[in-house]
Design a protein around this motif. Structure first.
Motif, mmCIF file in Angstrom:
data_model
loop_
_atom_site.group_PDB
_atom_site.id
_atom_site.type_symbol
_atom_site.label_atom_id
_atom_site.label_comp_id
_atom_site.label_asym_id
_atom_site.label_seq_id
_atom_site.Cartn_x
_atom_site.Cartn_y
_atom_site.Cartn_z
ATOM 1 N N LEU A 82 0.073 10.722 27.714
ATOM 2 C CA LEU A 82 1.470 10.985 27.373
ATOM 3 C C LEU A 82 2.086 12.200 28.071
ATOM 4 O O LEU A 82 3.190 12.081 28.610
ATOM 5 C CB LEU A 82 1.625 11.091 25.854
ATOM 6 N N PRO A 83 1.438 13.372 28.107
ATOM 7 C CA PRO A 83 2.094 14.506 28.780
ATOM 8 C C PRO A 83 2.378 14.290 30.276
ATOM 9 O O PRO A 83 3.515 14.529 30.713
ATOM 10 C CB PRO A 83 1.123 15.670 28.553
ATOM 11 N N PRO A 84 1.410 13.795 31.075
ATOM 12 C CA PRO A 84 1.748 13.564 32.488
ATOM 13 C C PRO A 84 2.777 12.449 32.687
ATOM 14 O O PRO A 84 3.604 12.524 33.591
ATOM 15 C CB PRO A 84 0.435 13.177 33.148
ATOM 16 N N ALA A 85 2.744 11.432 31.831
ATOM 17 C CA ALA A 85 3.703 10.339 31.981
ATOM 18 C C ALA A 85 5.121 10.807 31.655
ATOM 19 O O ALA A 85 6.075 10.421 32.336
ATOM 20 C CB ALA A 85 3.304 9.165 31.096
ATOM 21 N N VAL A 86 5.272 11.637 30.640
ATOM 22 C CA VAL A 86 6.596 12.164 30.303
ATOM 23 C C VAL A 86 7.095 13.086 31.422
ATOM 24 O O VAL A 86 8.254 12.996 31.831
ATOM 25 C CB VAL A 86 6.562 12.891 28.943
ATOM 26 N N LEU A 87 6.231 13.953 31.914
ATOM 27 C CA LEU A 87 6.613 14.844 33.003
ATOM 28 C C LEU A 87 6.947 14.045 34.268
ATOM 29 O O LEU A 87 7.921 14.336 34.970
ATOM 30 C CB LEU A 87 5.496 15.846 33.286
ATOM 31 N N GLY A 88 6.147 13.021 34.555
ATOM 32 C CA GLY A 88 6.423 12.158 35.699
ATOM 33 C C GLY A 88 7.731 11.407 35.543
ATOM 34 O O GLY A 88 8.476 11.226 36.518
ATOM 35 N N LEU A 89 8.045 10.992 34.320
ATOM 36 C CA LEU A 89 9.313 10.306 34.074
ATOM 37 C C LEU A 89 10.492 11.249 34.302
ATOM 38 O O LEU A 89 11.491 10.871 34.916
ATOM 39 C CB LEU A 89 9.343 9.751 32.651
ATOM 40 N N ILE A 90 10.372 12.472 33.837
ATOM 41 C CA ILE A 90 11.439 13.455 34.048
ATOM 42 C C ILE A 90 11.639 13.712 35.540
ATOM 43 O O ILE A 90 12.771 13.725 36.033
ATOM 44 C CB ILE A 90 11.125 14.756 33.293
ATOM 45 N N LEU A 91 10.546 13.899 36.263
ATOM 46 C CA LEU A 91 10.658 14.135 37.708
ATOM 47 C C LEU A 91 11.215 12.923 38.441
ATOM 48 O O LEU A 91 11.990 13.057 39.391
ATOM 49 C CB LEU A 91 9.294 14.513 38.289
ATOM 50 N N ALA A 92 10.829 11.730 38.012
ATOM 51 C CA ALA A 92 11.313 10.509 38.660
ATOM 52 C C ALA A 92 12.806 10.321 38.429
ATOM 53 O O ALA A 92 13.536 9.906 39.337
ATOM 54 C CB ALA A 92 10.545 9.301 38.137
ATOM 55 N N VAL A 93 13.265 10.642 37.234
ATOM 56 C CA VAL A 93 14.701 10.524 36.960
ATOM 57 C C VAL A 93 15.479 11.551 37.770
ATOM 58 O O VAL A 93 16.544 11.245 38.311
ATOM 59 C CB VAL A 93 14.967 10.670 35.445
ATOM 60 N N LEU A 94 14.943 12.763 37.867
ATOM 61 C CA LEU A 94 15.617 13.786 38.666
ATOM 62 C C LEU A 94 15.639 13.424 40.142
ATOM 63 O O LEU A 94 16.612 13.726 40.847
ATOM 64 C CB LEU A 94 14.935 15.142 38.472
ATOM 65 N N ALA A 95 14.580 12.787 40.628
ATOM 66 C CA ALA A 95 14.509 12.392 42.033
ATOM 67 C C ALA A 95 15.206 11.059 42.294
ATOM 68 O O ALA A 95 15.342 10.648 43.443
ATOM 69 C CB ALA A 95 13.061 12.300 42.479
ATOM 70 N N ARG A 96 15.620 10.385 41.241
ATOM 71 C CA ARG A 96 16.284 9.072 41.328
ATOM 72 C C ARG A 96 15.413 8.052 42.058
ATOM 73 O O ARG A 96 15.896 7.292 42.899
ATOM 74 C CB ARG A 96 17.637 9.199 42.001
ATOM 75 N N ASP A 97 14.123 8.066 41.724
ATOM 76 C CA ASP A 97 13.170 7.114 42.305
ATOM 77 C C ASP A 97 12.903 6.021 41.281
ATOM 78 O O ASP A 97 12.305 6.267 40.244
ATOM 79 C CB ASP A 97 11.873 7.831 42.680
ATOM 80 N N ARG A 98 13.368 4.826 41.585
ATOM 81 C CA ARG A 98 13.270 3.729 40.626
ATOM 82 C C ARG A 98 11.832 3.258 40.410
ATOM 83 O O ARG A 98 11.438 2.922 39.305
ATOM 84 C CB ARG A 98 14.125 2.569 41.107
ATOM 85 N N GLY A 99 11.026 3.261 41.450
ATOM 86 C CA GLY A 99 9.637 2.819 41.334
ATOM 87 C C GLY A 99 8.811 3.742 40.460
ATOM 88 O O GLY A 99 8.046 3.292 39.602
ATOM 89 N N ALA A 100 8.965 5.041 40.654
ATOM 90 C CA ALA A 100 8.227 6.004 39.843
ATOM 91 C C ALA A 100 8.713 5.977 38.400
ATOM 92 O O ALA A 100 7.921 6.121 37.469
ATOM 93 C CB ALA A 100 8.378 7.405 40.422
ATOM 94 N N THR A 101 10.011 5.774 38.212
ATOM 95 C CA THR A 101 10.549 5.674 36.853
ATOM 96 C C THR A 101 9.951 4.474 36.134
ATOM 97 O O THR A 101 9.519 4.578 34.982
ATOM 98 C CB THR A 101 12.085 5.555 36.891
ATOM 99 N N THR A 102 9.905 3.342 36.822
ATOM 100 C CA THR A 102 9.343 2.134 36.225
ATOM 101 C C THR A 102 7.869 2.323 35.904
ATOM 102 O O THR A 102 7.417 1.940 34.821
ATOM 103 C CB THR A 102 9.525 0.938 37.179
#
Length: 73
Positions: free
Chosen positions: A33-53
């Motif tokens: 959960l902690p890395p996935a939440v952090l990765g989701l935040i970074l993916a949204v900030l970077a506007r990367d759809r693949g990483a967000t998914t």
């Protein structure tokens, strides 16, 4: 940020595979959960759809595993 989001998603996915094993569901709280939440935040900030998914799918599967195992109250 895109690379960091993808790497955190992959790390969380590997932890999720371990967390699916019986008696190892607690790994979802610490390793998934902690890395996935952090990765989701970074993916949204970077506007990367693949990483967000990737991070959303990992979070959903980890939450489902915790819910079915009684670890999500």
């Amino acid at each position: 940020m895109r690379l960091a989001a993808i790497l955190l998603g992959i790390l969380a996915a590997i932890g999720l595979l371990l967390g699916l094993l019986p008696l190892l569901g607690w790994l979802n709280w610490l390793i998934v959960l902690p890395p996935a939440v952090l990765g989701l935040i970074l993916a949204v900030l970077a506007r990367d759809r693949g990483a967000t998914t990737l991070n959303v799918v990992v979070l959903a599967l980890a939450a489902l595993r915790l819910f079915l195992g009684g670890g999500l109250l």
